[in-house]
Scaffold this motif. Structure first.
Motif, mmCIF file in Angstrom:
data_model
loop_
_atom_site.group_PDB
_atom_site.id
_atom_site.type_symbol
_atom_site.label_atom_id
_atom_site.label_comp_id
_atom_site.label_asym_id
_atom_site.label_seq_id
_atom_site.Cartn_x
_atom_site.Cartn_y
_atom_site.Cartn_z
ATOM 1 N N VAL A 246 39.636 74.832 -31.469
ATOM 2 C CA VAL A 246 39.086 73.537 -31.045
ATOM 3 C C VAL A 246 38.975 73.496 -29.517
ATOM 4 O O VAL A 246 39.703 72.770 -28.839
ATOM 5 C CB VAL A 246 39.944 72.358 -31.558
ATOM 6 C CG1 VAL A 246 39.673 72.077 -33.015
ATOM 7 C CG2 VAL A 246 41.433 72.609 -31.346
ATOM 8 N N ASP A 280 38.485 73.938 -37.017
ATOM 9 C CA ASP A 280 37.615 73.662 -35.876
ATOM 10 C C ASP A 280 37.467 72.180 -35.593
ATOM 11 O O ASP A 280 36.687 71.780 -34.723
ATOM 12 C CB ASP A 280 36.226 74.270 -36.119
ATOM 13 C CG ASP A 280 35.521 73.662 -37.330
ATOM 14 O OD1 ASP A 280 36.219 73.144 -38.228
ATOM 15 O OD2 ASP A 280 34.277 73.701 -37.375
ATOM 16 N N GLN A 281 38.215 71.349 -36.299
ATOM 17 C CA GLN A 281 38.059 69.912 -36.163
ATOM 18 C C GLN A 281 39.235 69.274 -35.421
ATOM 19 O O GLN A 281 40.376 69.709 -35.551
ATOM 20 C CB GLN A 281 37.920 69.258 -37.542
ATOM 21 C CG GLN A 281 36.624 69.624 -38.239
ATOM 22 C CD GLN A 281 35.410 69.139 -37.473
ATOM 23 O OE1 GLN A 281 35.279 67.962 -37.146
ATOM 24 N NE2 GLN A 281 34.502 70.063 -37.159
ATOM 25 N N THR A 419 44.846 67.924 -33.325
ATOM 26 C CA THR A 419 44.159 68.796 -34.273
ATOM 27 C C THR A 419 44.210 68.203 -35.674
ATOM 28 O O THR A 419 45.104 67.433 -36.018
ATOM 29 C CB THR A 419 44.793 70.195 -34.284
ATOM 30 O OG1 THR A 419 46.190 70.075 -34.594
ATOM 31 C CG2 THR A 419 44.636 70.855 -32.923
#
Length: 491
Positions: A246, A280-281, A419
């Motif tokens: 991220v 990835d978020q 995250t």
């Protein structure tokens, strides 16, 4: 900080066990605490390892919202109709890769979970806060904490407020109250807790997880367990993992996490073959409200173009800001709607007598901002927004000079984030491999597990505490029952 995947330990190489328990929980935050008490409630012997000297983890930094619905007592008392079906439809709509079994279980079990939380020893206030805010200023029990009233979600599911706040004034003490109550409940159920003790590796036998190795200062050992629940937090405090997964969190935001949100729990799961999801978020936000009247302004990018409905929940707006060229954006309001925030996360830049002067000062191509304002104002006068479908209650012409700008740029606004991604799990917290099979004996809950919080644009405040507690309970129950079955087989 390490990104190394710990090496599995073969149980046959362990010469002595410091403890032997039914269920071992790694971490005493919201997910771990709920897992521990529910496992103990099945009759299992439970031990929790907590790396910190005190319980709570990142939970104690949270605002105290639990995302709950389906017709809770607070919703009923304040006249807000809701159902598990409408809640599930909304959660499905805001998920980028919805897991129906989890969403339906969460929605269907939400009222019971609400009642279980209150059974710990507090009561959500039966009151509603109607304004647009990040968190209620007082002890009001309910408010909208997501995009339920934002297009297109309001056309998919009947909007209902689901942000239930623990009745403690302030931004963070509510979640701490719940942790304190979980500690008390854990004590009543004879849950043992070892503080300043961290898991270092998983112990396996015949393909199943049967314990962990641990370290406390210079002391080391191994614990044998019939089930292990990893609830060790996210990875926001691990710069290498953040940069890899991220990078938007590596570019100046203030990260929300405890010292131990270093991804160890996720890496422990990976060592056993676990799949990860949504790595990835991230949730990243710099709210433009309160005051709520600022929502009636327009957010524009470096070209002076609107790009989002300004009545979106703050994390959704921020996610769109970070997608603009150079992560540059400004909030523009006229004199009728100008109000200085008490704590400006998006700082005030200046005011100008004309839009042309503002365009020049902000580096926006001449005429572009004026054109955006003209179109917005014309539509706002007739209470419509065909471009972004902003709700009529937040539409108002911005045509009374002078005009002001607030800075939404990354590096200027005070963005904060955490995250979202973690280990792939079943509805009962079983950690899964990439082929969908469960890793025998291994569970995950809280911020190191991927559940219904999937991306920043669709996030609703209270989801992290809600899913950590709900799925933590399910993981604890399943782990406790697994331990009981194993004990029966051994007889």
């Amino acid at each position: 900080m390490s990104t190394e995947i710990p090496q599995l330990v073969d149980a046959a190489t362990v010469t002595a066990w410091s403890h032997q328990v039914d269920v071992l929980v790694v971490g005493f935050g919201m997910g771990g605490g709920c897992a521990a008490v529910e496992a103990a409630a099945t009759g299992a012997s439970v031990l929790v390892l907590e790396r910190a000297a005190v319980p709570g983890g990142t939970t104690v930094m949270a605002g105290g919202h639990f995302y709950l619905g389906g017709g809770t007592a607070v919703q009923q008392a304040t006249g807000h109709a809701d159902s598990p079906e409408e809640m599930a439809k909304y959660l499905t709509a805001v998920s980028r890769d919805p897991e129906p079994e989890k969403i339906n279980a969460y929605a269907a079990g939400s009222v019971e979970h609400f009642e279980w939380l209150e059974s710990l020893g507090f009561q959500f206030e039966r009151s509603y806060y109607p304004e647009k805010a990040v968190i209620q200023p007082g002890t009001q029990g309910l408010m909208f904490t997501g995009n339920e009233k934002v297009w297109p979600f309001k056309t998919i599911a009947q909007p209902a407020p689901r942000g239930h706040k623990v009745p403690v004034p302030g931004d963070t003490q509510g979640a701490k109250l719940v942790i304190d109550l979980l500690v008390r409940r854990a004590g009543e159920l004879n849950v043992a807790v070892e503080y300043e003790t961290g898991a270092t590796a998983l112990v396996v036998e015949d393909g199943a997880v049967v314990g962990v190795t641990w370290r406390r200062f210079e002391e080391t050992g191994a614990i044998r367990a019939k089930a292990v629940v990893i609830a060790a937090g996210g990875f926001v405090m691990n710069p290498e993992m953040v940069a890899e997964h991220v990078p938007q969190l590596a570019e100046k935001p203030f990260v929300l996490g405890s010292t131990y949100d270093d991804g160890l729990g996720i890496r422990l799961g990976i060592s056993a073959g676990a799949e990860t999801r949504h790595m990835d978020q991230a949730f990243v936000t710099a709210p433009i409200y309160p005051p709520s009247k600022l929502v009636k302004g327009i957010a524009v990018n470096a070209d002076g173009q609107r790009f989002v409905a300004e009545d979106s929940y703050h994390s959704r707006t921020s996610a769109f800001v970070l997608e603009q060229p150079g992560a540059v954006a400004f909030l523009i309001v006229d004199s009728e709607h100008m109000e200085r925030p008490d704590f400006p996360l998006a700082p005030f830049i200046d005011g100008w007598e004309t839009v042309a002067e503002m365009e020049e000062a902000l580096g926006i191509p001449a005429g572009n901002l004026q054109a955006s304002l003209d179109r917005y104002n014309e539509n706002a006068r007739s209470r419509q927004d065909p471009d972004f479908h902003k709700a009529s209650e937040w539409l108002a012409p911005q045509d009374q000079g002078p005009w002001a700008a607030f800075d939404l740029r990354l590096g200027k606004a005070l963005y904060a984030g955490f995250t979202i991604g973690g280990l792939s799990t079943s509805v009962d917290g079983e950690v899964r491999r990439t082929d969908g099979s469960a890793i025998d004996g291994l569970y995950a809950a809280g911020a190191c597990a991927a559940n219904i919080a999937q991306d920043g644009k669709g996030y609703s405040s209270g989801t992290q505490l809600g899913e950590a507690s709900f799925f933590g309970r399910r993981a604890g129950r399943h782990a406790g029952r697994r331990a009981a079955r194993q004990a029966e087989l051994a007889r």
